[in-house]
Scaffold this active site. Sequence first.
Site, PDB file in Angstrom:
ATOM      1  N   LYS A  22       0.927  -0.935  -0.058  1.00 38.51           N
ATOM      2  CA  LYS A  22      -0.119  -0.002   0.028  1.00 38.51           C
ATOM      3  C   LYS A  22       0.409   1.729  -0.073  1.00 38.51           C
ATOM      4  O   LYS A  22       0.436   2.000  -0.447  1.00 38.51           O
ATOM      5  CB  LYS A  22      -0.878   0.445   0.947  1.00 38.51           C
ATOM      6  CG  LYS A  22      -1.563   1.145   1.594  1.00 38.51           C
ATOM      7  CD  LYS A  22      -2.216   1.302   3.154  1.00 38.51           C
ATOM      8  CE  LYS A  22      -1.722   1.690   4.263  1.00 38.51           C
ATOM      9  NZ  LYS A  22      -1.613   3.286   4.791  1.00 38.51           N
ATOM     10  N   ASN A  23       1.315   1.421   0.818  1.00 30.67           N
ATOM     11  CA  ASN A  23       2.991   3.024   1.185  1.00 30.67           C
ATOM     12  C   ASN A  23       3.658   2.696  -0.114  1.00 30.67           C
ATOM     13  O   ASN A  23       3.939   3.905   0.269  1.00 30.67           O
ATOM     14  CB  ASN A  23       3.289   2.609   2.485  1.00 30.67           C
ATOM     15  CG  ASN A  23       2.063   3.138   3.989  1.00 30.67           C
ATOM     16  OD1 ASN A  23       1.257   3.239   3.383  1.00 30.67           O
ATOM     17  ND2 ASN A  23       2.826   2.739   4.729  1.00 30.67           N
ATOM     18  N   CYS A 117      -4.443  12.898  12.173  1.00 32.76           N
ATOM     19  CA  CYS A 117      -4.999  11.799  12.505  1.00 32.76           C
ATOM     20  C   CYS A 117      -4.932  11.017  13.799  1.00 32.76           C
ATOM     21  O   CYS A 117      -3.516  11.331  14.645  1.00 32.76           O
ATOM     22  CB  CYS A 117      -4.387  10.930  11.734  1.00 32.76           C
ATOM     23  SG  CYS A 117      -2.332   9.522  11.177  1.00 32.76           S
ATOM     24  N   ARG A 122       1.712  14.943  13.157  1.00 32.66           N
ATOM     25  CA  ARG A 122       1.832  14.519  12.068  1.00 32.66           C
ATOM     26  C   ARG A 122       1.571  15.761  10.465  1.00 32.66           C
ATOM     27  O   ARG A 122       1.130  15.580   9.982  1.00 32.66           O
ATOM     28  CB  ARG A 122       0.928  13.618  11.043  1.00 32.66           C
ATOM     29  CG  ARG A 122       1.079  11.896  11.655  1.00 32.66           C
ATOM     30  CD  ARG A 122       0.516  11.208  11.168  1.00 32.66           C
ATOM     31  NE  ARG A 122       1.406  10.111   9.901  1.00 32.66           N
ATOM     32  CZ  ARG A 122       0.619   9.702   9.728  1.00 32.66           C
ATOM     33  NH1 ARG A 122      -0.517   8.834   9.058  1.00 32.66           N
ATOM     34  NH2 ARG A 122       1.512   8.755   7.883  1.00 32.66           N
ATOM     35  N   ASP A 307       4.870  -0.090  11.887  1.00 37.44           N
ATOM     36  CA  ASP A 307       3.165  -0.335  11.562  1.00 37.44           C
ATOM     37  C   ASP A 307       3.137  -1.421  12.038  1.00 37.44           C
ATOM     38  O   ASP A 307       2.034  -2.569  11.269  1.00 37.44           O
ATOM     39  CB  ASP A 307       3.541  -0.761   9.952  1.00 37.44           C
ATOM     40  CG  ASP A 307       3.487   1.356   9.361  1.00 37.44           C
ATOM     41  OD1 ASP A 307       3.322   2.134  10.081  1.00 37.44           O
ATOM     42  OD2 ASP A 307       3.648   1.337   7.824  1.00 37.44           O
ATOM     43  N   ILE A 329       7.694   6.751  17.086  1.00 35.09           N
ATOM     44  CA  ILE A 329       7.910   7.045  15.265  1.00 35.09           C
ATOM     45  C   ILE A 329       6.396   8.144  15.778  1.00 35.09           C
ATOM     46  O   ILE A 329       6.994   9.227  15.908  1.00 35.09           O
ATOM     47  CB  ILE A 329       7.896   6.065  14.120  1.00 35.09           C
ATOM     48  CG1 ILE A 329       9.479   5.517  14.293  1.00 35.09           C
ATOM     49  CG2 ILE A 329       7.535   7.202  12.983  1.00 35.09           C
ATOM     50  CD1 ILE A 329      10.295   5.389  14.189  1.00 35.09           C
ATOM     51  N   ARG A 399      -8.424   0.079   4.181  1.00 32.88           N
ATOM     52  CA  ARG A 399      -7.542   0.640   3.912  1.00 32.88           C
ATOM     53  C   ARG A 399      -6.280   0.757   3.271  1.00 32.88           C
ATOM     54  O   ARG A 399      -5.279   0.338   2.234  1.00 32.88           O
ATOM     55  CB  ARG A 399      -7.100   2.095   5.533  1.00 32.88           C
ATOM     56  CG  ARG A 399      -8.359   3.058   5.243  1.00 32.88           C
ATOM     57  CD  ARG A 399      -7.698   4.596   6.233  1.00 32.88           C
ATOM     58  NE  ARG A 399      -6.501   4.680   5.659  1.00 32.88           N
ATOM     59  CZ  ARG A 399      -5.517   4.804   5.979  1.00 32.88           C
ATOM     60  NH1 ARG A 399      -5.721   5.540   7.381  1.00 32.88           N
ATOM     61  NH2 ARG A 399      -4.395   5.276   5.760  1.00 32.88           N
TER      62      ARG A 399
HETATM   63  C1  EPZ Z   1       4.590   6.512   6.520  1.00 29.23           C
HETATM   64  O1  EPZ Z   1       4.632   7.626   6.863  1.00 29.23           O
HETATM   65  C2  EPZ Z   1       3.795   5.697   6.757  1.00 29.23           C
HETATM   66  N1  EPZ Z   1       2.655   5.589   5.425  1.00 29.23           N
HETATM   67  C3  EPZ Z   1       3.330   5.246   7.797  1.00 29.23           C
HETATM   68  O2  EPZ Z   1       2.275   4.249   7.707  1.00 29.23           O
HETATM   69  C4  EPZ Z   1       4.046   4.780   8.360  1.00 29.23           C
HETATM   70  O3  EPZ Z   1       4.182   4.885  10.040  1.00 29.23           O
HETATM   71  C5  EPZ Z   1       6.090   6.128   8.735  1.00 29.23           C
HETATM   72  O4  EPZ Z   1       5.931   6.170   7.410  1.00 29.23           O
HETATM   73  C6  EPZ Z   1       7.008   5.465   9.285  1.00 29.23           C
HETATM   74  O5  EPZ Z   1       7.537   4.538   8.579  1.00 29.23           O
HETATM   75  C7  EPZ Z   1       2.698   5.946   4.306  1.00 29.23           C
HETATM   76  O6  EPZ Z   1       3.766   6.059   3.826  1.00 29.23           O
HETATM   77  C8  EPZ Z   1       1.496   6.544   3.274  1.00 29.23           C
HETATM   78  P1  EPZ Z   1       6.917  10.107   8.084  1.00 29.23           P
HETATM   79  P2  EPZ Z   1       4.589   9.126   6.809  1.00 29.23           P
HETATM   80  O7  EPZ Z   1       6.823  11.103   7.650  1.00 29.23           O
HETATM   81  O8  EPZ Z   1       5.161   9.220   5.417  1.00 29.23           O
HETATM   82  C9  EPZ Z   1       6.707  13.664  11.635  1.00 29.23           C
HETATM   83  C10 EPZ Z   1       0.311   3.009   7.723  1.00 29.23           C
HETATM   84  O9  EPZ Z   1      -0.279   2.988   8.496  1.00 29.23           O
HETATM   85  N2  EPZ Z   1       7.365  14.214  10.558  1.00 29.23           N
HETATM   86  O10 EPZ Z   1       8.111   9.387   8.544  1.00 29.23           O
HETATM   87  O11 EPZ Z   1       3.669  10.267   7.450  1.00 29.23           O
HETATM   88  C11 EPZ Z   1       5.935  12.455  12.103  1.00 29.23           C
HETATM   89  O12 EPZ Z   1       5.144  12.993  12.232  1.00 29.23           O
HETATM   90  C12 EPZ Z   1       0.749   4.188   7.758  1.00 29.23           C
HETATM   91  O13 EPZ Z   1       0.383   2.430   6.810  1.00 29.23           O
HETATM   92  C13 EPZ Z   1       6.762  15.353  11.256  1.00 29.23           C
HETATM   93  O14 EPZ Z   1       7.535  16.337  11.892  1.00 29.23           O
HETATM   94  O15 EPZ Z   1       5.967   9.311   7.868  1.00 29.23           O
HETATM   95  C14 EPZ Z   1       6.683  11.515  12.622  1.00 29.23           C
HETATM   96  O16 EPZ Z   1       6.126  11.621  13.515  1.00 29.23           O
HETATM   97  C15 EPZ Z   1       0.773   4.951   8.825  1.00 29.23           C
HETATM   98  N3  EPZ Z   1       7.580  16.941  10.006  1.00 29.23           N
HETATM   99  C16 EPZ Z   1       8.079  11.205  12.004  1.00 29.23           C
HETATM  100  O17 EPZ Z   1       8.385  12.139  11.509  1.00 29.23           O
HETATM  101  C17 EPZ Z   1       7.454  15.888   7.903  1.00 29.23           C
HETATM  102  O18 EPZ Z   1       6.896  16.863   7.498  1.00 29.23           O
HETATM  103  C18 EPZ Z   1       7.958  10.309  10.986  1.00 29.23           C
HETATM  104  O19 EPZ Z   1       6.825  10.477  10.225  1.00 29.23           O
HETATM  105  C19 EPZ Z   1       6.577  14.809   8.443  1.00 29.23           C
HETATM  106  C20 EPZ Z   1       7.075  14.222   9.570  1.00 29.23           C
END
Ligand code: EPZ
Length: 423
Positions: A22-23, A117, A122, A307, A329, A399
């Site tokens: 999915k991701n 969310c 996020r 995840d 995370i 989803r």
């Molecule tokens: C991806 O989310 C995945 N989603 C998530 O899977 C997964 O948990 C996550 O990566 C970590 O592996 C998709 O790929 C669609 P991040 P993403 O940016 O890209 C903070 C699932 O269940 N952050 O690596 O949103 C953020 O809040 C989902 O399939 C900022 O502060 O994750 C988090 O604490 C849930 N500012 C950390 O970084 C930003 O601009 C890592 O988030 C971006 C992120």
Amino acid sequence: MDKIVIEGSYPLRGEIRISGAKNSAIKLMAVPLLTDRPVTLTNMPRLRDTRSMGGLLEHLGLSVEQDGDSTLKLHAPDLAGTEAPYDLVRKMRASFNVLGPILAREGQARVSLPGGCAIGARPVDLHLKALEALGAKIELEQGYVIASAKGGLKGAEISFPFVSVGATEHAMLAAVLAKGETVLMNAAREPEIVDLADCLNAMGAKITGAGRSEVRIEGVASLSGTTHSVVPDRIEAGTYALAAATAGGSVRLTNVRHDHLGALWPLIAQAGARVSLDDDSVLIERGTGRPNPVDIDTSAYPGFPTDLQAQFMALVGLADGTSIIRENIFENRFMHCPELIRMGADITVRGREAIVRGVPEYVGAPVMATDLRASASLVNAGLAARGETHISRVYHLDRGFEHIEVKLGNCGAHIRRMPDEEG
Ligand code: EPZ
């Protein structure tokens, strides 16, 4: 709305074919925005999230054609507009990643901010900083990001203060058509990033280093079309491996990249299941007796994936001893704990840590899915529980898990989907 009903305590025996990730799929679906040539994605999972992304792409003027079960043909000779409205972006955060490609192609974009969310705030600040570094002018107005880059985007050095999967992918999508070289430092290394780079490179992009923390992107003037097979879903594979370890039995997972789950296998083995890795399959076996306690600490790839944290908790919740689970995370990713407690688990959450004192059994109960992976942990707990578990708000599962009740049902799980009168 539907619910999933599971009559537990039946060991799982059989084979499960893992779907495309999915991701990866939802980011790959943004790729055709960068070219006027057709892009075909194979090994595509059919999920609510891929349908949401398809709806947004159609709004932007792409033709989105499902061909058979797992092939999606996408084509955008022209874009119909440069706006991604709130109603479409709010359904799925990752759709925010259309901003960079629209901007790269059209020089302007107006995309709704995704908002928080259930698992945490996020923010998207790193995404926006990366686009600004590439020369975009960014304004925020009434919940929308308004971005412009009149003379086109320009290559830049971007150093991320911490690892972000989404921001790395977004920067990559925007930089492929920028003038000159972009260097991403402290980039995320997830397999989904390598998959995105492989697809873009097959279209003529020049990306090196994907999967390492420094990624270099030499901008090109245009991209051709391609046919690309979506990488197998490591989180789906890990979830079913943990289902077998939790409920007991013997399950072979096929179409797996087990090298993408290097952090999981030793921990499942430590918990007491037998793991046999083959070329593109994995056999998980666990007999009777309680699992061993195991501590986990989530981190960016190649560490233990956030995840799979909830699903791992469902396993060690039955252990003969206490496990400490630390979530590094997301700040609010323990919503499965109260639901597991309703099934008899003994868990105390203290900030980022959950102390899981193993109990001899779970007892079926009505529980509520709160997010995608939390729901999967409730399914795994339900498979092991004595009696019936009713999981409401199943749209979370839909989803990200293709045909979950069919895949588990084929392994002997007593699982069915039915209308939820109360939902
Ligand atoms: C991806 O989310 C995945 N989603 C998530 O899977 C997964 O948990 C996550 O990566 C970590 O592996 C998709 O790929 C669609 P991040 P993403 O940016 O890209 C903070 C699932 O269940 N952050 O690596 O949103 C953020 O809040 C989902 O399939 C900022 O502060 O994750 C988090 O604490 C849930 N500012 C950390 O970084 C930003 O601009 C890592 O988030 C971006 C992120």
